[in-house]
Design an enzyme around this catalytic site. Structure first.
Site, PDB file in Angstrom:
ATOM      1  CE  LYS A  46     -29.891 -35.770  16.073  1.00 61.87           C
ATOM      2  NZ  LYS A  46     -31.356 -35.719  15.651  1.00 61.87           N
ATOM      3  CG  ASP A  56     -38.357 -36.361  18.928  1.00 60.74           C
ATOM      4  OD1 ASP A  56     -38.390 -37.426  18.463  1.00 60.74           O
ATOM      5  OD2 ASP A  56     -37.903 -35.216  18.574  1.00 60.74           O
ATOM      6  CD  GLU A  74     -33.997 -33.611  16.771  1.00 59.27           C
ATOM      7  OE1 GLU A  74     -34.281 -34.400  17.429  1.00 59.27           O
ATOM      8  OE2 GLU A  74     -33.165 -33.937  16.234  1.00 59.27           O
ATOM      9  CG  ASP A  89     -35.348 -34.445  11.136  1.00 57.23           C
ATOM     10  OD1 ASP A  89     -34.573 -34.576  12.074  1.00 57.23           O
ATOM     11  OD2 ASP A  89     -36.306 -35.308  11.357  1.00 57.23           O
TER      12      ASP A  89
END
Ligand code: AMP
Length: 614
Positions: A78, A200, A178, A16
């Protein structure tokens, strides 16, 4: 499920790669487990700090250095993956390190003392650390991984993630969404049928996915979200409050002091976390004056700061449910992922809106890595029963005559998928046909995004409408599109693998879908005009060819009538008279069709066919 830990030869870990933290997991005897190197935390802060002599450190120590070394400490990288400066907006003002645009690729670079790093390179340093710790935990080399990304990462961002893995010496066997990974972590033990919503809310992104499970097969029915919504924004809201308080009390603006800014960022996050359990958080800001500035924030204050953001996440949930054609009452489970789901207001609002409590049994920080490990196990052969299906975010198709967009694969279709349709040519004796591949929701290619093109060459000369071109769109499990075209009569074929489209942001995807709805009516009319004009031209050319044939048993008055019909139809096409063309085509079409039936036979009939023309 595999019966033992993976052997060194086939070790594939799940990673992850998070905005805030990264971690690795692997399938073990008793299910997936997070990898922890001795005396280290499993969560590795996704932070890189550059020291003198070109050295760098990654993880906890880098994060701690953020205060002393702000300009050379890179966090939240990211958010920069596969993006240009223009995509990032005012976000850059909140970063203590410097980012610049590169002229060539229009993608950002991180400027550390004049040395430019791509976000991929920084991510590679993080992945390298994840890999080293995984190797130390396993006692074996690791070269293969399944890496997760937010569901709405576009091709450029996914490609950037693959590149980062490659730079780190890791082969990314699969890039997995994800939320899909998280549902996998929860879903393996339950073989139920039903609909799951994966909510999420992490540090940098919000993703919601609607998953349907049928006979143990996962299908992502729809996804939605926001690449710029998460815990970082809540930190920023608290930061703004702190900076405002300092400025009110002292007149000082700490924004221009990177070190102070980093310190305040960490304090803001700590206050946020405190407010997940307590009712009030207090901070004393020492700015070198006699009295420190005291900032007090209650949970109610904090909830007011983030309420609009939380409601935005719920709006995304509603939109994903609508896309998946699922009513809120039909949702069986809600899965919580991401550290920000620990915020009580998130839990409260989700429970209120869905009418049920979300799943929180697994640690929301680890659940994605655990799911990635399960997927890694599937790929390395441990569990072949499980299928994972994702969806196409925007429709795919090709340009037909006059600039119309023929969608072959529609939005939200699950991958892998394949669609084949027949097309024909518009002009006589075309020896080559251009196949232009587009992505979008509008009716005309001018309003869509071109993905690529290729030419079907070497066709033997044939009259317009005679070639039968079979076009196949195939999207594989990794989302790579292959387009093949084959002319059936001659057997001539050609194909391309469409290079992933770079730089399409999720907001752009959203915008494209929105525009298609707003413009649906006008687009439809424009497309109808193009298609009918094409049909009319086919009729005109086909009939003209028949009329030009010698020795056909037509009485002269019928020839004259057909010639007049042709002239009339041509004038209507020229005038773009949609109702007129429609009516004339109907009448003329019937006339020529019966003519073809009666007199001309099958070969000519094909000249009058109504297949779409390329
Ligand atoms: P992730 O991207 O899933 O690693 O989530 C990290 C985000 O979760 C960061 O913004 C953290 O500040 C936030 N977070 C972690 N723990 C808590 C907590 N107890 N309360 C509020 N936010 C948290």
């Amino acid at each position: 499920m595999s019966s033992s830990d993976s052997t060194p030869a086939d070790v594939v870990i799940g990673i992850d790669l998070g905005t805030t933290n990264s971690l690795a997991a692997i399938m073990g005897r008793d299910g997936p487990r997070v990898l922890v190197a001795e005396s280290a935390s499993p969560l590795i802060p996704s932070v890189v700090s550059f020291l003198d002599d070109n050295k760098h450190i990654v993880g906890e120590k880098a994060r701690a250095l953020a205060i002393r070394n702000p300009r050379r400490t890179v966090h939240s990288v990211k958010r920069l993956m596969g993006r240009g400066l223009a995509d990032l907006g005012d976000e850059t003002t909140r970063l203590a390190y410097k980012i610049v645009d590169t002229e060539k690729s229009k993608l950002v670079r991180i400027d550390i003392d004049g040395q430019l790093y791509s976000p991929q390179e920084i991510s590679a340093l993080i992945l390298g650390e994840v890999r080293r710790r995984a190797e130390s935990a396993l006692g074996t080399p690791v070269t293969k991984a399944v890496i997760t990304v937010p569901a709405y990462f576009d091709d450029a961002q996914r490609q950037a993630t693959r590149d980062a893995a490659q730079i780190a010496g890791l082969q990314a066997l699969r890039i997995v969404n994800e939320p899909t990974a998280a549902a996998l972590a929860y879903g393996l033990d339950t073989n139920r049928e039903g609909t799951i919503v994966v909510y999420d809310l992490g540090g940098g992104t919000f993703d919601v996915s609607v998953l349907k499970i049928t006979q143990g097969v996962y299908k992502v029915a729809a996804t939605s979200g926001d690449t710029h919504l998460g815990g970082d924004d809540f930190d920023n809201a608290i930061m703004d409050r702190i900076l405002g308080a300092v400025s009110n009390a002292t007149g000082k603006d700490l924004r221009s002091q990177p070190e102070a800014l980093q310190q305040i960022r960490l304090s803001a996050e700590a206050m946020k976390m405190e407010l997940s359990t307590g009712d009030v958080a207090t901070l004393e800001v020492d700015i070198g004056q006699d009295e420190p500035v005291t900032v007090r924030i209650t949970r109610d204050d904090f909830e007011d700061m983030i309420r609009a953001d939380i409601e935005r996440t719920l709006a995304c949930c509603r939109s994903a449910l609508a896309d998946a054609d699922v009513e809120i009452e039909d949702v069986n489970d809600i899965v919580f992922v991401g550290g920000s789901t620990r915020i009580p207001l998130v839990r409260k609002r989700v429970t209120e809106v869905f009418g049920r409590e979300p799943h929180t049994e697994l640690d929301p920080d680890r659940v994605v890595a655990l799911g990635a490990a399960i997927q890694a196990d599937v790929i390395s052969g441990g569990n072949r029963d499980l299928l994972l299906l994702d969806v196409i975010p925007l429709s795919l198709g090709l340009e037909t005559m006059g600039g119309a967009f023929a969608k072959l694969i529609t939005r939200n279709q699950t991958v892998p998928c394949s669609v084949t349709e027949m097309f024909s040519t518009y002009a006589d004796n075309q020896s080559g046909i251009d196949i232009n591949v587009y992505q979008g929701e509008r009716e005309l290619v001018a309003d869509c995004r071109k993905l690529g093109s290729f030419k079907l060459t070497g066709l033997p000369g044939m009259a317009a409408g005679l070639p039968r071109v079979e076009v196949t769109f195939l999207v594989d499990a990794d989302g790579v599109l292959t387009v093949k075209a084959r002319e059936q009569r001659s057997g001539v074929s050609a194909s391309i693998d469409v290079v992933p489209s770079h730089g399409l942001t999720r907001d752009e995807v959203k915008g494209i879908v929105r525009e298609s709805i707003v413009n649906a009516h006008a687009d439809f009319a424009a497309r109808e005009l193009i298609e009918l004009s094409n049909k009319a031209r086919n009729l005109i050319d086909g009939t003209q060819r028949v009329l030009d044939m010698p020795d056909l048993p037509f009485p002269p008055e019928q020839r004259d009538e057909l010639a007049a019909d042709i002239a009339n139809l041509r004038a209507l096409v020229e005038a773009q008279d949609l109702p007129g063309i429609k009516k004339a085509c109907e009448v003329f079409g019937e006339k020529t069709q019966s003519l073809a039936d009666d007199v001309i036979g099958a070969a000519i009939k094909q000249e009058l066919n109504t297949e779409r023309s390329l």
